[in-house]
Enzyme design. Structure first.
Site, short mmCIF file in Angstrom:
data_model
loop_
_atom_site.label_atom_id
_atom_site.label_comp_id
_atom_site.label_asym_id
_atom_site.label_seq_id
_atom_site.Cartn_x
_atom_site.Cartn_y
_atom_site.Cartn_z
N GLU A 1 -0.98 10.68 -0.75
CA GLU A 1 -1.23 10.91 -2.18
C GLU A 1 -1.70 9.62 -2.85
O GLU A 1 -2.53 9.66 -3.77
CB GLU A 1 0.04 11.47 -2.85
CG GLU A 1 0.23 12.94 -2.48
CD GLU A 1 1.67 13.42 -2.42
OE1 GLU A 1 2.56 12.79 -3.01
OE2 GLU A 1 1.90 14.45 -1.75
N ASN B 1 11.34 11.89 0.42
CA ASN B 1 10.39 11.38 -0.57
C ASN B 1 10.40 12.34 -1.75
O ASN B 1 9.86 13.43 -1.69
CB ASN B 1 8.99 11.32 0.09
CG ASN B 1 7.90 10.93 -0.89
OD1 ASN B 1 8.17 10.52 -2.02
ND2 ASN B 1 6.65 11.06 -0.46
N GLY C 1 3.13 19.60 1.68
CA GLY C 1 3.34 20.49 0.54
C GLY C 1 2.64 21.84 0.66
O GLY C 1 2.54 22.58 -0.32
N LYS D 1 8.97 12.05 -4.58
CA LYS D 1 7.73 12.05 -5.37
C LYS D 1 8.06 11.97 -6.88
O LYS D 1 9.03 11.30 -7.24
CB LYS D 1 6.88 13.27 -5.01
CG LYS D 1 6.69 13.35 -3.49
CD LYS D 1 5.64 14.30 -3.05
CE LYS D 1 5.56 14.26 -1.52
NZ LYS D 1 4.51 15.10 -0.97
N GLU E 1 1.70 11.87 8.89
CA GLU E 1 1.73 12.97 7.94
C GLU E 1 0.35 13.59 7.82
O GLU E 1 -0.48 13.12 7.01
CB GLU E 1 2.17 12.46 6.57
CG GLU E 1 3.57 11.87 6.55
CD GLU E 1 4.16 11.91 5.16
OE1 GLU E 1 5.15 12.63 4.98
OE2 GLU E 1 3.63 11.27 4.24
N SER F 1 5.70 19.37 5.40
CA SER F 1 6.40 20.65 5.40
C SER F 1 7.55 20.72 6.41
O SER F 1 7.76 21.76 7.03
CB SER F 1 5.41 21.80 5.60
OG SER F 1 4.47 21.83 4.54
N GLY G 1 9.39 15.84 2.01
CA GLY G 1 9.09 15.89 0.59
C GLY G 1 9.90 16.99 -0.08
O GLY G 1 11.09 16.83 -0.39
N GLY G 2 9.26 18.13 -0.31
CA GLY G 2 9.87 19.24 -1.03
C GLY G 2 11.30 19.56 -0.63
O GLY G 2 12.18 19.70 -1.49
N HIS H 1 0.98 6.24 1.48
CA HIS H 1 1.17 7.69 1.47
C HIS H 1 -0.17 8.36 1.13
O HIS H 1 -0.94 7.83 0.31
CB HIS H 1 2.24 8.08 0.44
CG HIS H 1 2.61 9.53 0.54
ND1 HIS H 1 1.85 10.52 -0.04
CD2 HIS H 1 3.62 10.16 1.19
CE1 HIS H 1 2.40 11.70 0.23
NE2 HIS H 1 3.47 11.50 0.98
P1 PGA Z 1 6.35 17.85 2.10
O1 PGA Z 1 5.91 16.32 1.80
O2 PGA Z 1 7.57 17.79 2.99
O3 PGA Z 1 6.63 18.45 0.78
O4 PGA Z 1 5.22 18.49 2.82
C1 PGA Z 1 5.99 15.31 2.77
C2 PGA Z 1 5.50 14.00 2.22
O5 PGA Z 1 4.50 13.99 1.48
O6 PGA Z 1 6.07 12.92 2.51
#
Ligand code: PGA
Length: 253
Positions: free
Chosen positions: A99, A9, A176, A11, A170, A215, A236-237, A97
């Protein structure tokens, strides 16, 4: 046998140039042969989906949308419909998600609407669920994730509609933050989610993929993916770095 998924993802990150570079590196790292053990999916920002389609057509990597509209079409400035995603060969879409839920006011009801439209259009929804830190500390994790899941399950008229559903657990406190759930904490929730779907459709629950997100890094992927109900990751990251994302992808072997 559930084929694991490693999904990235992105973002709101990327430029034309960085997207080209990332996709080229992923394409090189995922050959048809190495794709047998797991499926890779990327979720670029919507504006980079055409570029992604162009770069990945013919490769075993799939792509999808990070979001979709609650309506089929019409006067909805700024929105992107499920049919538009499909036109650019998206197979998947993230729904709910955290967010979207926390920053854009997406309620369970909105999530359900998006889930249904995505599915009717022919996309595979990846339904994201998870509790906040306060909710976990108050002992409400089970209650929160089951509420989010039941919102979708309760309104399903034809149980076969669940057969394309993928879940992503999640925990919000792990997204994050560098704090990932321990494999045991994640497994406990994944098992609960599978049991809940089994109450509606046992054979579908057995085949349904449940991804962990929050993470995920090359350093913790192995131990998370070793758990019986963790069928891959929503990353994500770490998915913005081709080398690290490929390492995560290959660690699920
Ligand atoms: P992250 O994000 O791996 O940066 O923690 C995961 C996500 O929001 O799908």
């Amino acid at each position: 046998m559930r084929k694991p998924i490693i999904a990235g993802n992105w973002k709101m990150h990327g430029t034309r140039a960085s997207v080209a570079e990332l996709l080229a590196a992923l394409k090189q790292g995922v050959t048809s042969a190495s794709n047998d053990h797991a499926e890779m999916i990327v979720f670029p920002p919507a504006i980079f989906i055409p570029q992604t389609e162009q770069a990945l057509t013919g490769s075993p990597i799939h792509w999808g949308g990070q979001n979709t509209a609650t309506e089929i079409g019409g006067a909805f400035t700024g929105e992107i419909s499920a049919a538009m995603l499909l036109e650019f060969k998206c197979q998947y879409v993230l729904i709910g998600h955290s967010e979207r839920r926390a920053l854009y006011g997406e309620t369970d009801a909105i999530t359900v609407k998006k889930f249904n439209l995505a599915q009717q259009a022919g996309l595979q929804p990846i339904l994201c669920l998870g509790e906040t830190l306060e909710e976990r500390q108050a002992g409400h994790t089970r209650h929160v994730v089951l509420r989010q899941l039941d919102a979708v399950l309760k309104q399903i008229s034809d149980i076969q509609q669940l057969s394309h559903m993928i879940l992503a657990y999640e925990p919000v406190w792990a997204i994050g933050t560098g704090l990932n759930a321990t494999p045991e904490q994640a497994q406990e929730v994944h098992e609960l989610l599978r049991e809940q779907v089994a109450k509606y459709a046992p054979s579908i629950a057995e085949k349904m993929r449940i991804l962990y997100g929050g993470s995920v890094k090359a350093a913790n992927a192995n131990s998370l993916f070793a758990m019986p109900d963790i069928d891959g990751g929503l990353v994500g990251g770490a998915s913005l770095n081709a080398q690290e994302f490929l390492q995560i992808y290959h660690s699920i072997n």
